[in-house]
Design a protein around this motif. Structure first.
Motif, PDB file in Angstrom:
ATOM      1  N   VAL A   1      -4.440   1.870   2.422  1.00 21.43           N
ATOM      2  CA  VAL A   1      -4.307   1.596   0.996  1.00 21.43           C
ATOM      3  C   VAL A   1      -3.174   2.456   0.442  1.00 21.43           C
ATOM      4  O   VAL A   1      -3.163   3.680   0.615  1.00 21.43           O
ATOM      5  CB  VAL A   1      -5.616   1.884   0.236  1.00 21.43           C
ATOM      6  N   PHE A   2      -2.228   1.808  -0.205  1.00 19.68           N
ATOM      7  CA  PHE A   2      -1.097   2.473  -0.834  1.00 19.68           C
ATOM      8  C   PHE A   2      -1.254   2.366  -2.349  1.00 19.68           C
ATOM      9  O   PHE A   2      -1.872   1.426  -2.853  1.00 19.68           O
ATOM     10  CB  PHE A   2       0.217   1.806  -0.421  1.00 19.68           C
TER      11      PHE A   2
ATOM     12  N   PHE B   1     -10.856   7.450   0.162  1.00 18.95           N
ATOM     13  CA  PHE B   1     -12.105   6.717   0.016  1.00 18.95           C
ATOM     14  C   PHE B   1     -13.146   7.256   0.992  1.00 18.95           C
ATOM     15  O   PHE B   1     -12.825   7.636   2.117  1.00 18.95           O
ATOM     16  CB  PHE B   1     -11.898   5.229   0.287  1.00 18.95           C
ATOM     17  N   GLU B   2     -14.422   7.213   0.541  1.00 16.83           N
ATOM     18  CA  GLU B   2     -15.557   7.578   1.381  1.00 16.83           C
ATOM     19  C   GLU B   2     -16.443   6.360   1.601  1.00 16.83           C
ATOM     20  O   GLU B   2     -16.650   5.548   0.696  1.00 16.83           O
ATOM     21  CB  GLU B   2     -16.380   8.696   0.727  1.00 16.83           C
TER      22      GLU B   2
ATOM     23  N   THR C   1       8.056   2.783  -6.438  1.00 12.28           N
ATOM     24  CA  THR C   1       7.846   3.681  -5.300  1.00 12.28           C
ATOM     25  C   THR C   1       6.372   3.661  -4.938  1.00 12.28           C
ATOM     26  O   THR C   1       5.517   3.351  -5.775  1.00 12.28           O
ATOM     27  CB  THR C   1       8.271   5.125  -5.631  1.00 12.28           C
ATOM     28  N   TRP C   2       6.070   4.032  -3.671  1.00  8.48           N
ATOM     29  CA  TRP C   2       4.704   3.933  -3.171  1.00  8.48           C
ATOM     30  C   TRP C   2       4.306   5.205  -2.426  1.00  8.48           C
ATOM     31  O   TRP C   2       5.148   5.838  -1.771  1.00  8.48           O
ATOM     32  CB  TRP C   2       4.571   2.730  -2.224  1.00  8.48           C
ATOM     33  N   ASP C   3       3.010   5.544  -2.529  1.00  8.28           N
ATOM     34  CA  ASP C   3       2.461   6.704  -1.837  1.00  8.28           C
ATOM     35  C   ASP C   3       1.328   6.265  -0.930  1.00  8.28           C
ATOM     36  O   ASP C   3       0.555   5.367  -1.266  1.00  8.28           O
ATOM     37  CB  ASP C   3       1.913   7.723  -2.840  1.00  8.28           C
ATOM     38  N   GLU C   4       1.223   6.940   0.218  1.00  6.00           N
ATOM     39  CA  GLU C   4       0.101   6.777   1.136  1.00  6.00           C
ATOM     40  C   GLU C   4      -0.361   8.159   1.564  1.00  6.00           C
ATOM     41  O   GLU C   4       0.473   8.995   1.931  1.00  6.00           O
ATOM     42  CB  GLU C   4       0.513   5.985   2.374  1.00  6.00           C
ATOM     43  N   PRO C   5      -1.666   8.437   1.489  1.00  8.52           N
ATOM     44  CA  PRO C   5      -2.142   9.744   1.946  1.00  8.52           C
ATOM     45  C   PRO C   5      -1.730   9.999   3.386  1.00  8.52           C
ATOM     46  O   PRO C   5      -1.779   9.086   4.227  1.00  8.52           O
ATOM     47  CB  PRO C   5      -3.666   9.639   1.815  1.00  8.52           C
TER      48      PRO C   5
ATOM     49  N   SER D   1      -5.868   6.539   4.002  1.00  3.45           N
ATOM     50  CA  SER D   1      -6.745   6.473   2.839  1.00  3.45           C
ATOM     51  C   SER D   1      -8.185   6.133   3.199  1.00  3.45           C
ATOM     52  O   SER D   1      -9.122   6.555   2.518  1.00  3.45           O
ATOM     53  CB  SER D   1      -6.210   5.418   1.869  1.00  3.45           C
ATOM     54  N   ILE D   2      -8.388   5.347   4.251  1.00  2.00           N
ATOM     55  CA  ILE D   2      -9.720   4.892   4.653  1.00  2.00           C
ATOM     56  C   ILE D   2      -9.842   5.016   6.159  1.00  2.00           C
ATOM     57  O   ILE D   2      -8.947   4.594   6.901  1.00  2.00           O
ATOM     58  CB  ILE D   2      -9.961   3.417   4.238  1.00  2.00           C
TER      59      ILE D   2
END
Length: 365
Positions: A67-68, A131-132, A76-80, A84-85
């Motif tokens: 998930v971005f 996310f959890e 612009t985009w971020d990804e952990p 993310s999951i």
């Protein structure tokens, strides 16, 4: 100055449509380099804060799903960095695809939900950055009997209650509708009245192939469902369902959407079932009911008047929150259409894109 933003997820990337608040003339950006060759099965727009946050659930053939998010409307985009999951090790499975990204209710501004394949619900409390797993649904004793629909086994709809943080409803293919009243600790099936014609008992407790759910936040206990054969309404938050398919050319289809300002107005896109899965009468038509499904009318002005063979998938039709309402759809032959007058007339936004899988729109600013 207000602008309209339309996220278009396709089988091979993301496109972004932009217009002024009138939503009549659109420009199209894409494919967005970050998502080239990714299947974008889920897009989302969180308009609860001062700064809208937009989401993409992308699936890379090389890197897998993630998930971005973007806080500048897709520039612009971020990804952990850790993703993310991700399923915990004791689940003995791995994430295949993100099917749904759904902001939580207004009273929980940092909550965002995701639905995935395999069928699982995820909750974020940091605005959709990480996310959890919601273990109450994952550990449900029915899970081993949930099957895979043609698109896979997935939670594809998440409907959080607008005022009660303990109440959330989900739908999956296959498995049907489930709901919680205690914030996800426990879940119960909510399918009474929804038919599963492919079972010996056509009205089982669970196992239905519900394609999509929709509800209006002003009347959250009235829910609408597009089933694998069947269009239904519930007036008691899913405790029971009644058919509203009379007047439609077919009860088969994938998407269902509710008008943002009229809780009794609902939209569907009927298809010929089961083997054909093309628009009824080979015509690109949206059907609208303004009385919660008692009667239906075909909407065609501005849509193609030539034979059409491309379906609209479950997340490829949506409405925005503007007044007058915007309605949007994308087809599997790469066409996207927008209506700025609740479906009365339509404008072409794009053609010749890859298969459209998901669309979300908002007027912001």
């Amino acid at each position: 100055m207000s602008e309209a933003v339309l996220l278009i997820g396709t089988k091979k990337g993301l496109w972004i449509g932009r217009s002024d608040a009138g939503r009549r003339n659109w420009t199209l950006d894409g494919p967005v380099p970050q998502f080239e060759m990714q299947g974008v099965y889920a897009v989302g727009i969180d308009s609860r804060g001062d700064q809208p946050r937009v989401f993409v659930g992308g699936t890379s053939e090389h890197w897998g799903p993630a998930v971005f998010h973007s806080d500048d409307l897709g520039k612009t985009w971020d990804e952990p960095p850790e993703g993310s999951i991700g399923f915990p090790k004791d689940s003995e499975t791995s994430l295949e695809r993100v099917w749904q990204i759904q902001p939580g209710p207004p009273g929980q501004p940092e909550v965002v939900y995701a639905g995935t394949q395999p069928s699982a619900l995820w909750k974020s409390t940091d605005g959709g950055v990480t996310f959890e797993l919601v273990r109450g649904l994952w550990d449900h004793p029915h899970r081993k009997e949930w099957g895979a629909g043609f698109g896979g086994q997935a939670v594809h709809t998440v409907l959080p209650h607008p005022t009660d943080p303990g109440r959330v409803s989900v739908a999956m293919s296959t498995g049907g509708v489930y709901r919680t009243t205690d914030g996800g600790e426990s879940w119960s099936p909510a399918n009474r009245g929804i038919k599963a014609y492919f079972f010996p008992d056509p009205y089982p407790e669970f196992g239905q192939c519900v394609h999509k759910l929709a509800a209006h936040p002003a009347v959250p206990d009235r829910m609408f469902a597009q089933n694998h054969h069947g269009v239904y309404r519930s007036d008691d938050a899913g405790t029971s369902w009644t058919s509203i398919a009379d007047g439609l050319p077919s009860d088969f289809g994938f998407p269902i959407a509710v008008h943002p300002n009229e809780p009794e107005t609902v939209y569907v896109f009927p298809l010929i079932a089961d083997g054909n899965r093309i628009p009824t009468d080979a015509k690109c038509r949206v059907f609208r009911s303004r009385d919660a499904g008692s009667t239906w009318e075909a909407l065609t002005e501005g849509l193609p008047d030539v034979p059409s063979y491309a379906p609209v998938l479950r997340d490829a039709m949506c409405t925005d929150a503007a007044d007058p309402a915007g309605v949007y759809l994308g087809t599997r032959d790469g066409c996207v259409y927008a209506s700025a007058d609740a479906g009365d007339t339509w404008t072409e936004v794009a053609r010749h894109l890859p298969d459209v899988l998901s669309v979300r729109a908002a007027v912001v600013g």
